[in-house]
Design an enzyme around this catalytic site. Structure first.
Site, PDB file in Angstrom:
ATOM      1  CG  ASP A  54      -1.205   0.831   7.328  1.00  0.00           C
ATOM      2  OD1 ASP A  54      -2.080   0.715   6.440  1.00  0.00           O
ATOM      3  OD2 ASP A  54      -0.571   1.883   7.526  1.00  0.00           O
ATOM      4  CG  ASP A  75      -2.069   0.942   1.137  1.00  0.00           C
ATOM      5  OD1 ASP A  75      -2.182   1.594   0.078  1.00  0.00           O
ATOM      6  OD2 ASP A  75      -2.847   1.033   2.089  1.00  0.00           O
ATOM      7  CB  THR A 113      -0.854   5.031   3.664  1.00  0.00           C
ATOM      8  OG1 THR A 113      -1.546   5.853   2.731  1.00  0.00           O
ATOM      9  CG2 THR A 113      -0.731   5.754   4.991  1.00  0.00           C
TER      10      THR A 113
END
Length: 808
Positions: free
Chosen positions: A550, A317, A319
């Site tokens: 996350d 991802d 982020t």
């Protein structure tokens, strides 16, 4: 009237400044909690992530091969040859070393695994406090927010806009809306809103506790490597008894001596048993996990280490991996609105919306919260909806989020305005006014009030980290819920190859050709959780896939991937679904993760090659001497120098050495490249000596000594071969072991029942020593060619079945 809570006991990473507690909720008192603990009504459940100390000791001592070795040693003692039980001493020493290593590794992991344990926020005595999930008691009132996993079963007491994903329990990815008194199930996770609920079951009483364990996605099954070893050992277990009985009968017929028959049979069976192989495999896995734990990486299932070594595609991802997860509000581009009006609307929205993600935190820093307006309806943020909003009494409805999800059709003018910001890699949100009461879906077209520009902060070590994976031939795929152009530009800044090849997943119509898509695309933007899962499924057809994430929107993909890696500062649901947790939330640790996995597998392959040489030649020789009815050429005591100096001792050194080469080929191909030529070389040397004994009337001690000597030389050749790439320590190890091996013939000849080598035996030993070197080299060359041909054949078959895989 609601009251704000004093949250001094809650960790700083949880920002509860905006959490309010309903007046009618206070939770359990301390006295009630203590009473529940005394009644054993806690959430403590046995976790089988790692073996207990007792299990480690039991598995390493009481196993089929140790029992068999004990029986063989007992038989040797009964026929009056105690020094031939020396092999059992080696078994005991290896077992003790293995137990000590594995216990040390386990205790290291135990100490550091505390850092990754999921916490729960409970309401006790009117105050919020953070506790371990094991400390939850029956009747506790718990607080949950977006991204939290439900720790125990319970019923909803208070909360607005609560949506729960129960896919880990039901397999369905649809979000389920929850209202007051509805049931929440452990293992599910919150995808929108916040709530207070009361625990109605704890520990083993939780709904479908077995499903809950599965929901946490602990992939605790055996690895491919241990499965292969287990199958080999199962075959050996079946073969060893009839071969042993047949050889004993043959040896008794040849010598008419029970003692000689027992010694010959025991010698064959002792070498046939790869007693240290499974031991070293479990030790290597445990030590690998301990090494990672010391570097702030927690492995939640030991077999995951093997999968880590074979990873050739990492999906990440944006982020928390490319960026460090922190966001900064840059500017607001106003439409039909003033600065003061913007501040009022945003402050009022952020006061009602309890999201704690990075975007919300960046906006709260830019727009101080205001509690002047009263909310009528709150629609919290969810990863599927990608916007949140509030309907205020007498003020109207306002929302902010991703423009392409808020507006059904974006005008060309709006797209051209947003393009420069997206091209610069910035995140773009829009603030809109909605004509009517907000629901989970906007039916009518909203009015644009302002465009909010937010920037991501690129990780300092991002370029170096991604450059390393390029060198290691590991493909990188970026799968994000953000705008694809934004993600692509950031990925390009970070140095990810082919990051300009991006796609907007929200613009694609089902059914999507995922296998073709993943072969041609690097960056996937506006991806839904279900699409993430489908992309991983497509990649898994031809690759070993690692997924890092996350957020709660990564859970399905983390479970689907061959290996799931979560950040410790991410949602509890992501941590529960992952196999590996980066305790310092630094993606650069993935270099360590990949290297440690490769070290473990490379070293196990080396060790397995060494052990299987003696297993294979012992099995072949046992069958041959059953037919020939000649005395078996080895005694147990004579094999001790071979087993100890060419296999046992070096295997413990090699199993723990640094070795970070890329894993190539499959396990069986790699070990047979060396073990089969080595075993055939031994068999050839022994049979040549048997022929020489027949032609030149050599006695048993002479032929036995020469057979043992040449077998040891082959063992050292195999050790030399598997030690590549050589370094000073490996060269020194081989030199010391070779010297020790020769000293057995020079100084301990009588103890090991060896004949002299410097009489006429020398005329056989010297040419045969050179001969076995060239024979081993030739057989290895042939085996390499055969394995290479088999691999090409397998690749052609795979390419015919999956034509799209050729493009990758």
């Amino acid at each position: 009237m609601k009251k704000k809570t004093d949250i001094q006991t809650v960790e700083e990473e949880f920002d509860f400044d905006t959490v309010v507690i309903p007046d009618d909720l206070a939770g359990l008192t301390e006295a009630e909690v203590q009473q529940k603990i005394q009644q054993d009504q806690t959430n403590r459940v046995e976790e089988n992530l790692l073996k207990s100390d007792k299990e480690i000791i039991k598995e390493n001592t009481i196993n089929i091969f140790n029992i068999l070795n004990f029986v063989l040693a007992l038989l040797v003692l009964l026929v009056g040859s105690p020094k031939n039980t020396l092999f059992f001493g080696v078994v005991v020493i290896n077992t003790l070393i293995g137990i000590i290593q594995e216990l040390r590794a386990k205790h290291t992991i135990d100490k550091l695994s505390v850092l990754a344990k999921s916490k729960a926020v409970v309401l006790r005595g009117g105050q919020l406090q953070q506790i371990d999930q094991e400390a939850i008691v029956l009747g506790d009132v718990l607080y949950l927010r977006n991204g939290d996993q439900v720790p125990v079963d319970g019923k909803l007491l208070a909360g607005e806009g609560v949506e729960v994903d129960e896919s880990l329990l039901t397999g369905e990815a649809d979000r389920v809306q929850k209202s007051q008194r509805d049931q929440l199930f452990s293992g599910s996770f919150v995808t929108a809103g916040e709530c207070f609920y009361q625990g109605t079951a704890v520990g083993k009483e939780n709904f479908a506790e077995q499903l809950t364990s599965e929901a946490k996605a602990k992939k605790t099954g055996s690895s491919e490597l241990t499965k292969v070893l287990s199958r080999m050992i199962a075959v050996l277990t079946i073969v060893i008894v009839p071969v042993g009985l047949g050889l004993f009968y043959s040896q008794y017929q040849a010598s008419d001596s029970i003692k000689q028959a027992v010694l010959g049979t025991v010698a064959a069976l002792v070498s046939m048993i790869p007693e240290g192989l499974m031991l070293l495999t479990s030790v290597a896995f445990a030590v690998g996990a301990a090494n990672l734990a010391r570097k702030k990486v927690l492995v939640q299932a030991l077999p995951s280490i093997e999968t880590l070594a074979r990873v050739d595609v990492i999906c990440l991802d944006k982020t928390g991996t490319i960026t460090d997860g922190t966001l900064k509000f840059e500017e607001a581009v106003l439409e039909d609105i003033s600065d003061s009006r913007l501040n009022t609307i945003m402050g009022s929205l952020l006061n009602q919306l309890k999201d704690q993600n990075a975007t919300a935190k960046a906006l709260r820093e830019a727009f101080p919260t205001r509690d002047e307006w009263q909310a009528e309806k709150v629609v919290p943020f969810s990863s599927a909806r990608k916007w949140s909003g509030v309907t205020f009494k007498e003020q109207g409805s306002f929302a902010f989020g991703a423009p392409e999800f808020i507006f059904k059709k974006m005008s060309a003018e709006m797209q051209s305005k947003l393009q420069p910001y997206l091209a610069a890699g910035q995140r773009v949100l829009v603030l809109v006014e909605y004509p009517g009461l907000l629901e989970e879906e906007m039916i009518e077209e909203p009015r644009l009030l302002a465009t909010l520009i937010i920037s991501d902060n690129l990780r300092e070590n991002a370029r170096a980290t991604f450059g390393y994976f390029v060198q290691q031939d590991v493909q990188l795929k970026v799968i994000s819920g953000d705008h694809p152009l934004t993600v692509s530009k950031i990925a390009q800044k970070a140095g990810i190859q082919n990051a300009e090849a991006f796609v907007d997943m929200s613009s694609l119509d089902e059914p999507i050709d995922y296998p073709t898509l993943v072969n041609h695309t690097t960056v996937f933007g506006r991806v839904t959780p279900k699409q993430k899962q489908s992309l991983i499924q497509a990649l898994k057809k031809n690759h070993t896939v690692c997924m890092t994430g996350d957020g709660v929107n990564d859970v399905l993909a983390l479970r689907e991937a061959d290996i799931g890696v979560a950040m410790a500062n991410g949602s509890s649901a992501a941590r529960a679904a992952a196999d590996v947790i980066l305790l310092d939330s630094d993606f650069a640790r993935m270099q360590t993760v990949l290297n440690e996995g490769r070290r473990v597998i490379n070293n196990i392959e080396r060790v397995a090659s060494m052990y299987l040489v003696k297993t294979i030649y012992s099995l072949i020789l046992a069958v041959i001497f059953m037919i020939l009815t000649n005395p078996y050429p080895f005694e147990p005591v004579q094999l001790t120098p071979i087993n100890a100096l060419t296999v046992g001792i070096p295997s413990f050194f090699l199993a723990l050495k640094p070795s970070y080469e890329r894993i190539k080929g499959d396990f069986l191909n790699n070990i047979f490249r060396v073990s089969l030529p080595g075993a055939l070389t031994v068999v050839s040397a022994v049979m040549i000596i048997q022929l020489a004994a027949l032609l030149f009337h050599l006695d048993y001690q002479a032929t036995s000594t020469m057979s043992v000597f040449l077998t040891g030389c082959v063992g050292l050749l195999v050790l030399y071969k598997v030690s590549f790439p050589l370094d000073k320590k490996k060269i020194a190890l081989i030199a010391v072991l070779s010297t020790a091996y020769l000293s057995c013939y020079l100084f301990f000849r009588e103890f090991f029942d060896f004949d002299k080598l410097w009489n006429r035996n020398l005329f056989f030993v010297i040419p045969l020593t050179f001969g076995i070197y060239w024979l081993f080299k030739g057989l290895t060359f042939v085996m390499d060619k055969l394995v290479a041909w088999r691999i090409r054949w397998q690749e052609k078959r795979r390419a015919k079945k999956n034509p799209s895989s050729r493009v990758f």
